[in-house]
Write an enzyme that holds these catalytic residues in place. Structure first.
Site, short mmCIF file in Angstrom:
data_model
loop_
_atom_site.label_atom_id
_atom_site.label_comp_id
_atom_site.label_asym_id
_atom_site.label_seq_id
_atom_site.Cartn_x
_atom_site.Cartn_y
_atom_site.Cartn_z
N ASP A 253 1.67 16.81 5.32
CA ASP A 253 0.96 15.59 4.90
C ASP A 253 -0.07 15.21 5.80
O ASP A 253 -0.76 14.16 5.38
CB ASP A 253 1.73 14.39 4.55
CG ASP A 253 2.97 14.00 5.71
OD1 ASP A 253 3.69 14.82 5.89
OD2 ASP A 253 2.63 12.98 6.11
N ASP A 263 -4.41 10.93 10.91
CA ASP A 263 -3.22 10.10 11.36
C ASP A 263 -3.03 9.96 12.66
O ASP A 263 -2.49 11.21 13.31
CB ASP A 263 -2.07 10.80 10.59
CG ASP A 263 -1.02 9.63 10.60
OD1 ASP A 263 -0.61 8.86 11.49
OD2 ASP A 263 0.06 9.70 9.65
#
Length: 487
Positions: A253, A263
């Protein structure tokens, strides 16, 4: 004029026009007293935004989600992911996509608020974020951009005036993240798990149109999509390795279809060279250690290939063969990018068969003698060998002679070699102790001057200026450094 017109938001919302299964219409949860902690004027202007109008209380209200800009269509995206190897259905549990800003150059960028409250995908989470991790993402993502590494970027961080509870009570914050898109391998895993091939095809066509329009008319465009994503990830991970960046949580993800780094949770940059380096507190097995990142990159792309099988060929066995053929290219592509980058770090313009051995011998010495990764290449660039732990070691003296003999076998001048090395070896990286120093000053004391100076230094990593010298130093402390994901 409306506030949105004053600030020059220019939204489109193509993701909101995908099938409803891919998202949930979700508004940010308003906060008590939003205040701008840091704002990226340069990025704002490149997006076509009015930086002056946004660097205000009204701007803070928008970046906090208290006001929704005109034209935005807030939503939380659905996706899945293999987290440390285990499949999980996920989604934006603390983030809201406002929409896509169309820049003056007609480029499209996602504008996402991270830490903006609970969504239908929050599960047990509070949907919020702490100030420290949001400032950390701002620092690292902007440093990565300056290093020339594809990355999401940070437009603003606002404090919320509300606490969040982690191990302790921490000040809350919201980050405005800018991305080419937030399409992930995990988005395709989610679509594949739903089992609706038509919707999977819609998603694949959307990804192609948004990121790879050149292959849109290809007869085998889904195989081409797989090939293009593999190419971008191979180049991206090679660039990580070349500067000693450790992502820390390479779950599927967190792998973008666009090829951007996304991220910045437990990420960090390596000081002492060691392929087994791990910083993340949750990576107890070292799955995402520095030396494992290329292997994990290939593993993640194999998961992406699996999602596309129904689109590659109606015969599953043949689809698997097609996918495996493309996946098998990843290792060679990565190695080619890495070797090209390492040659540049050593001032090598041409290619010779023995180059890989020359590079690996240097890395082996660096590991054995605990040499600093960034500073070793910086010392070689300026022939200041006493600035590295390898100075005075007979093995290094022999290697240095081999390297200079190798340099003599190319036509480029010494000045050209030096310029290539300066352009390939950063003087500064976000040293862990410097990042922590800046975060502590900002979070604990409300002093953003340390962070501002750090950001300024990191914005020109290849300048090799006198002002950067103090930021090149490695801390004396031998205490192990550990990072945390912030959720």
């Amino acid at each position: 004029m409306t506030k949105s017109k004053q600030t020059e938001w220019n939204f489109d919302n193509t993701y909101a026009r995908l099938p409803k299964s891919f998202f949930s219409d979700t508004n940010p949860t308003p906060v008590n007293s939003p205040e701008l902690a840091i704002f990226n004027d340069q990025l704002a202007e490149s997006l076509g935004l009015n930086a002056e109008a946004l660097n205000t209380e009204d701007g803070a209200a928008m970046f906090a989600g208290n006001e929704i800009p005109e034209g935005a269509s807030p939503l939380a995206q659905a996706y899945a992911g293999h987290q440390f190897g285990h499949f999980t259905m996920l989604g934006d549990g603390r983030a809201v996509l406002l929409g896509e800003q169309i820049s003056p150059k007609d480029e499209r960028f996602d504008i996402q608020l991270k830490g903006s409250g609970r969504t239908p995908f929050s599960r047990g989470g509070d949907g919020r974020a702490a100030l420290g991790p949001m400032l950390r993402e701002y620092i690292i993502s902007e440093a990565m951009h300056a290093l020339g590494i594809p990355t999401t970027r940070s437009l603003a961080v606002v404090t919320t005036g509300e606490p969040v509870i982690r191990e302790t009570e921490l000040p809350g914050a919201i980050l405005t993240r800018v991305a080419a898109s937030h399409l992930r391998v995990g988005t395709f895993e989610y679509a594949a798990r739903l089992g609706n091939v038509e919707e999977l095809q819609v998603l694949a066509d959307y990804a192609i149109k948004r990121h790879y329009p050149d292959i849109e008319d290809n007869e085998d465009r889904y195989l081409s999509l797989l090939e293009e994503v593999i190419k971008r990830q191979a180049e991206l991970i090679a660039k990580w390795q070349l500067v000693g960046f450790i992502h820390g949580v390479m779950n599927t993800d967190n792998v973008t279809i666009s090829g951007e780094t996304i991220d910045y949770g437990p990420c960090a940059f390596m000081d002492t060279y060691d392929p087994e380096t791990v910083f993340s507190s949750i990576d107890v097995q070292g799955r995402y250690a520095y030396g494992n990142q290329p292997l994990i990159g290939g593993w993640n792309l194999a998961r992406f290939a699996e999602t596309l099988l129904p689109l590659l060929h109606e015969n599953q066995d043949h689809a698997v063969e097609l996918a495996q053929e493309k996946i098998s290219d990843f290792s060679n592509l990565y190695q080619s990018h890495w070797l090209k980058g390492m040659r540049a770090k050593l001032g090598l313009f041409n290619e010779e068969k023995e180059d890989e051995a020359l590079i690996n011998d240097l890395l082996s010495m660096m590991k054995e003698h605990r040499a600093d990764y960034t500073n070793t290449f910086r010392a070689l660039t300026f022939e200041k060998h006493d600035d590295t732990a390898l100075f005075g070691i007979p093995e290094f003296t022999q290697w240095h002679e081999r390297w200079h003999v190798r340099l003599s076998r190319q036509q480029e001048s010494k000045d050209s070699v030096n310029q290539l090395m300066q352009n390939s070896n950063p003087a500064v990286i976000p040293r862990n102790h410097r990042v922590e120093e800046a975060l502590e000053a900002a979070v604990e004391n409300g002093d953003y001057s340390v962070l501002g100076k750090l950001l300024d230094v990191l914005s020109k990593p290849y300048a090799h200026s006198a002002e950067q010298e103090e930021y090149c130093a490695v801390p004396k402390s031998a205490a192990p450094y550990q990072t945390f994901c912030g959720t």
